[in-house]
Design a protein around this motif. Structure first.
Motif, PDB file in Angstrom:
ATOM      1  N   LEU A  21      -3.513  38.453  50.777  1.00  0.00           N
ATOM      2  CA  LEU A  21      -2.251  37.725  50.672  1.00  0.00           C
ATOM      3  C   LEU A  21      -2.316  36.376  51.379  1.00  0.00           C
ATOM      4  N   GLU A  22      -1.844  35.329  50.675  1.00  0.00           N
ATOM      5  CA  GLU A  22      -1.826  33.972  51.217  1.00  0.00           C
ATOM      6  C   GLU A  22      -0.410  33.441  51.418  1.00  0.00           C
ATOM      7  N   ARG A  23       0.526  33.927  50.636  1.00  0.00           N
ATOM      8  CA  ARG A  23       1.915  33.456  50.747  1.00  0.00           C
ATOM      9  C   ARG A  23       2.869  34.643  50.776  1.00  0.00           C
ATOM     10  N   LEU A  24       3.732  34.681  51.787  1.00  0.00           N
ATOM     11  CA  LEU A  24       4.761  35.711  51.894  1.00  0.00           C
ATOM     12  C   LEU A  24       6.110  35.042  52.110  1.00  0.00           C
ATOM     13  N   PHE A  25       7.021  35.256  51.180  1.00  0.00           N
ATOM     14  CA  PHE A  25       8.389  34.738  51.282  1.00  0.00           C
ATOM     15  C   PHE A  25       9.323  35.945  51.226  1.00  0.00           C
ATOM     16  N   PHE A  26      10.008  36.228  52.332  1.00  0.00           N
ATOM     17  CA  PHE A  26      10.856  37.410  52.437  1.00  0.00           C
ATOM     18  C   PHE A  26      12.213  36.985  52.976  1.00  0.00           C
ATOM     19  N   GLU A  27      13.237  37.101  52.142  1.00  0.00           N
ATOM     20  CA  GLU A  27      14.596  36.730  52.542  1.00  0.00           C
ATOM     21  C   GLU A  27      15.467  37.978  52.575  1.00  0.00           C
ATOM     22  N   SER A  28      16.119  38.213  53.708  1.00  0.00           N
ATOM     23  CA  SER A  28      16.907  39.424  53.901  1.00  0.00           C
ATOM     24  C   SER A  28      18.152  39.423  53.030  1.00  0.00           C
ATOM     25  N   SER A  29      18.546  40.617  52.591  1.00  0.00           N
ATOM     26  CA  SER A  29      19.796  40.773  51.852  1.00  0.00           C
ATOM     27  C   SER A  29      20.971  40.968  52.793  1.00  0.00           C
ATOM     28  N   ARG A  30      20.682  41.173  54.084  1.00  0.00           N
ATOM     29  CA  ARG A  30      21.726  41.367  55.094  1.00  0.00           C
ATOM     30  C   ARG A  30      21.441  40.420  56.254  1.00  0.00           C
ATOM     31  N   THR A  31      21.861  39.202  56.120  1.00  0.00           N
ATOM     32  CA  THR A  31      21.522  38.162  57.086  1.00  0.00           C
ATOM     33  C   THR A  31      21.933  38.556  58.499  1.00  0.00           C
ATOM     34  N   GLY A  32      20.947  38.548  59.396  1.00  0.00           N
ATOM     35  CA  GLY A  32      21.205  38.791  60.803  1.00  0.00           C
ATOM     36  C   GLY A  32      21.350  40.240  61.208  1.00  0.00           C
ATOM     37  N   ARG A  33      21.106  41.193  60.311  1.00  0.00           N
ATOM     38  CA  ARG A  33      21.334  42.599  60.641  1.00  0.00           C
ATOM     39  C   ARG A  33      20.054  43.424  60.729  1.00  0.00           C
ATOM     40  N   ASP A  34      18.979  42.928  60.159  1.00  0.00           N
ATOM     41  CA  ASP A  34      17.728  43.693  60.164  1.00  0.00           C
ATOM     42  C   ASP A  34      16.940  43.361  61.428  1.00  0.00           C
ATOM     43  N   ASP A  35      16.915  44.306  62.363  1.00  0.00           N
ATOM     44  CA  ASP A  35      16.190  44.133  63.622  1.00  0.00           C
ATOM     45  C   ASP A  35      15.062  45.145  63.724  1.00  0.00           C
ATOM     46  N   SER A  36      14.485  45.513  62.567  1.00  0.00           N
ATOM     47  CA  SER A  36      13.495  46.589  62.538  1.00  0.00           C
ATOM     48  C   SER A  36      12.095  46.139  62.921  1.00  0.00           C
ATOM     49  N   LEU A  37      11.814  44.834  62.889  1.00  0.00           N
ATOM     50  CA  LEU A  37      10.458  44.361  63.139  1.00  0.00           C
ATOM     51  C   LEU A  37      10.039  44.593  64.592  1.00  0.00           C
ATOM     52  N   LYS A  38       8.852  45.145  64.781  1.00  0.00           N
ATOM     53  CA  LYS A  38       8.300  45.395  66.105  1.00  0.00           C
ATOM     54  C   LYS A  38       7.006  44.596  66.279  1.00  0.00           C
ATOM     55  N   SER A  39       6.632  44.403  67.542  1.00  0.00           N
ATOM     56  CA  SER A  39       5.435  43.612  67.829  1.00  0.00           C
ATOM     57  C   SER A  39       4.165  44.198  67.212  1.00  0.00           C
ATOM     58  N   PRO A  40       3.940  45.530  67.293  1.00  0.00           N
ATOM     59  CA  PRO A  40       2.730  46.081  66.651  1.00  0.00           C
ATOM     60  C   PRO A  40       2.671  45.772  65.154  1.00  0.00           C
ATOM     61  N   THR A  41       3.832  45.725  64.491  1.00  0.00           N
ATOM     62  CA  THR A  41       3.839  45.388  63.065  1.00  0.00           C
ATOM     63  C   THR A  41       3.383  43.954  62.847  1.00  0.00           C
ATOM     64  N   CYS A  42       3.796  43.052  63.744  1.00  0.00           N
ATOM     65  CA  CYS A  42       3.347  41.661  63.647  1.00  0.00           C
ATOM     66  C   CYS A  42       1.829  41.571  63.804  1.00  0.00           C
ATOM     67  N   VAL A  43       1.308  42.332  64.766  1.00  0.00           N
ATOM     68  CA  VAL A  43      -0.138  42.337  65.001  1.00  0.00           C
ATOM     69  C   VAL A  43      -0.880  42.883  63.784  1.00  0.00           C
ATOM     70  N   ASP A  44      -0.365  43.974  63.217  1.00  0.00           N
ATOM     71  CA  ASP A  44      -0.999  44.557  62.031  1.00  0.00           C
ATOM     72  C   ASP A  44      -0.976  43.585  60.860  1.00  0.00           C
ATOM     73  N   LEU A  45       0.105  42.839  60.731  1.00  0.00           N
ATOM     74  CA  LEU A  45       0.185  41.875  59.634  1.00  0.00           C
ATOM     75  C   LEU A  45      -0.844  40.763  59.812  1.00  0.00           C
ATOM     76  N   VAL A  46      -0.998  40.288  61.027  1.00  0.00           N
ATOM     77  CA  VAL A  46      -1.979  39.241  61.298  1.00  0.00           C
ATOM     78  C   VAL A  46      -3.395  39.742  61.014  1.00  0.00           C
ATOM     79  N   ASN A  47      -3.693  40.959  61.449  1.00  0.00           N
ATOM     80  CA  ASN A  47      -5.032  41.519  61.228  1.00  0.00           C
ATOM     81  C   ASN A  47      -5.263  41.889  59.770  1.00  0.00           C
ATOM     82  N   GLY A  48      -4.196  42.351  59.100  1.00  0.00           N
ATOM     83  CA  GLY A  48      -4.350  42.818  57.722  1.00  0.00           C
ATOM     84  C   GLY A  48      -4.374  41.711  56.694  1.00  0.00           C
ATOM     85  N   CYS A  49      -3.766  40.567  57.007  1.00  0.00           N
ATOM     86  CA  CYS A  49      -3.692  39.446  56.043  1.00  0.00           C
ATOM     87  C   CYS A  49      -4.187  38.161  56.704  1.00  0.00           C
ATOM     88  N   PRO A  50      -5.459  38.055  56.979  1.00  0.00           N
ATOM     89  CA  PRO A  50      -5.978  36.901  57.720  1.00  0.00           C
ATOM     90  C   PRO A  50      -5.950  35.590  56.963  1.00  0.00           C
TER      91      PRO A  50
END
Length: 543
Positions: A309-338
């Motif tokens: 993956l080179e481009r990710l565009f993700f816009e929430s359907s519930r602005t300001g309410r989704d607080d599900s993202l955690k730091s390990p997920t950010c790390v996995d995304l960086v490692n998984g999509c270099p």
């Protein structure tokens, strides 16, 4: 017997009746009778065909206006000659059916003639025709397929469905149409776009004037989070199973898919999307707008299944309410999509230290869009420009980030003037509610030019387009008030910050003197885990 006599000019005398001669005579008579009956039926059919031909030839001769009026009067007289209403209604229905049959027969013959004519006059061979059809958009392909049988056969080739675009401003397709097109494309499918398109970005209005216009602007348009009405027939509704065909046959259809764009599909959920992503290992471009899915689960599926993956565009359907993202997920995304070069996470509760993990982790990142992110203050930008990957940033969009601080925006632009972010070409720090004050969360800054070096940016870096739109002081429209009331119903930002370590609180402080020191590193080390120092580096669609 008279009919038998007519078949032969002379009838021989009957022989004497014996057992053998009787059997032979009986067989011969049976054959003659059968032949005679067949001849009579054929003659009757020919007679009826001749009558129909003469009737149609006479009927089609009435083509002028006068004849049309006569036809109306004749039909009216025939209908009125019937005694009962039921007979009259039956006659009208019969006339309508006959007219429909005649119209359908005429269209069928027209298509045959067009096909025969095209096959003779069309100079391109089928393989080249298919190649041309494969370059058409989906709607144009459907129009072309309806022209004639020859075009329809060419348009049925799987190469013509390598790029499927079924987006529209109103619902027009359902799961069946999507399934048929994906199956036709099979292994040739490279791009798939589905759903209801969002409205275009609104232009500046007098209530929200543009104080600083873009100089030497680049083509960087970013749509607002618009909620378009989902009106449409139930038969034209996409559901969670609209992507099922990508997984059929061990994921053959999704194996080579490069681009997947999904817009405002209300009935899509996390399980269905993650199942589809598991069949798309070659995905380069993923765009998700207005789907009721969770950020964390989606990013986990992306990091696991989409390594290219080179481009990710993700816009929430519930602005300001989704607080599900955690730091390990950010790390996995960086490692998984270099190979990520463009990242947009819009409308989520994205804290600064998580944004910093993403920006420092992706070495090739050029475009960042965190518009309408609720928790961002801008402190994640500290000390990024002097790293080995921060200077690659070309586009930064922080539009309508509610807690973006004026001091952080000023410090960032000062760093740009000092020589950081040499490739930066576009900056957007516009805010419909003004920038947040350094000392008070509720205080808003509507004239940031006092401390933000806007004029210097425009003079010393003319290659940069700076967009800074702010409302007049104290102007809040009704939509902003509604959004703020929804956001304030959740846990407040200070309580979220206090739940992290003291290092995070220090990282999110707004001291100008600490801008060039990496104060978020302590907390990042806690969350990064195995992160090392390298971070510094159909039938056809109806037309």
């Amino acid at each position: 017997m008279d009919s038998l006599l007519l078949l032969s000019p002379s009838v021989p005398k009957r022989p004497c009746f014996t057992s053998s001669s009787s059997s032979s005579s009986s067989s011969s008579s049976s054959d003659i009778i059968t032949t005679t009956t067949t001849t009579c039926i054929t003659t009757s059919r020919v007679s009826k065909s001749d009558q129909m031909d003469r009737f149609l030839e006479t009927f089609l001769g009435f083509s002028d206006t006068t004849s049309s009026i006569s036809l109306d009067l004749s039909l009216e007289r025939i209908i009125e000659s019937r005694n009962t209403d039921s007979d009259q209604n039956h006659l009208i229905e019969t006339a309508l059916k006959l007219a429909s049959l005649l119209l359908e027969s005429a269209k069928k013959l027209q298509r045959k003639r067009f096909s025969k004519f095209n096959s003779i006059s069309w100079v391109l061979p089928p393989d080249l025709t298919i190649k041309i059809f494969s370059m058409l958009d989906t709607q144009s392909l459907c129009h072309a397929s309806g022209a004639c049988i020859m075009f329809k056969k060419c348009a049925m080739d799987s190469l013509c469905y390598s790029n499927i675009d079924l987006t529209s401003v109103v619902p027009k397709v359902n799961n069946t149409v999507v399934d048929k097109m994906i199956r036709r494309a099979d292994k040739n499918l490279q791009s798939l776009k589905l759903g209801i398109l969002p409205a275009p970005s609104p232009s500046p209005t007098p209530s929200c004037p543009m104080f600083y216009t873009m100089r030497n602007s680049v083509d960087a348009s970013f749509s607002w989070n618009d909620r378009r009405s989902r009106q449409g027939k139930e038969s034209y509704v996409l559901t969670r199973s609209c992507l099922t065909s990508l997984s059929i046959g061990n994921g053959s259809a999704g194996a080579l898919l490069r681009r997947l764009h999904l817009y405002n599909i209300d009935r899509m959920d996390n399980d269905a999307l993650c199942t589809a992503l598991s069949s798309c290992p070659s995905l380069l471009d993923l765009e998700i707008v207005g789907l009721h899915i969770e950020l964390r689960q989606t990013l986990e599926s992306v990091s696991t299944n989409c390594p290219l993956l080179e481009r990710l565009f993700f816009e929430s359907s519930r602005t300001g309410r989704d607080d599900s993202l955690k730091s390990p997920t950010c790390v996995d995304l960086v490692n998984g999509c270099p190979n990520m070069t463009s990242l947009a996470l819009r409308g989520f509760k994205l804290q600064d230290y998580k944004a910093r993990v993403l920006l420092k982790g992706f070495r090739k990142l050029k475009t960042v869009d965190f518009s309408t992110s609720y928790s961002i203050t801008g402190s994640f930008l500290r000390n990024l420009g002097c790293g080995t990957n921060g200077h690659l940033l070309e586009i930064l969009v922080l539009r309508d980030c509610m807690h973006l601080k004026e001091i952080e925006a000023a410090n960032f632009l000062t760093a740009v003037l000092d020589g950081d972010f040499k490739f930066l070409r576009h900056i957007d720090i516009s805010n419909r509610e003004g920038l947040a004050s350094d000392s008070d969360w509720d205080a808003r800054c509507y004239s940031p030019s006092i401390i933000i070096p806007v004029k210097r940016i425009l003079e010393e870096r003319p290659d940069i387009s700076l967009l800074a739109e702010f409302p007049p002081e104290g102007s809040f429209n009704e939509m902003d008030q509604i959004m703020n009331s929804d956001l304030n119903s959740d846990t407040s930002l200070p309580s979220q910050i206090s739940s992290h370590s003291s290092d995070v609180s220090l990282f999110m402080s707004s001291s100008e003197s600490s801008y060039n020191s990496d104060q978020g590193s302590g907390n990042e080390d806690v969350h990064l885990g195995g992160f090392d120092e390298s971070l510094e580096e159909i039938d056809f669609l109806p037309v």
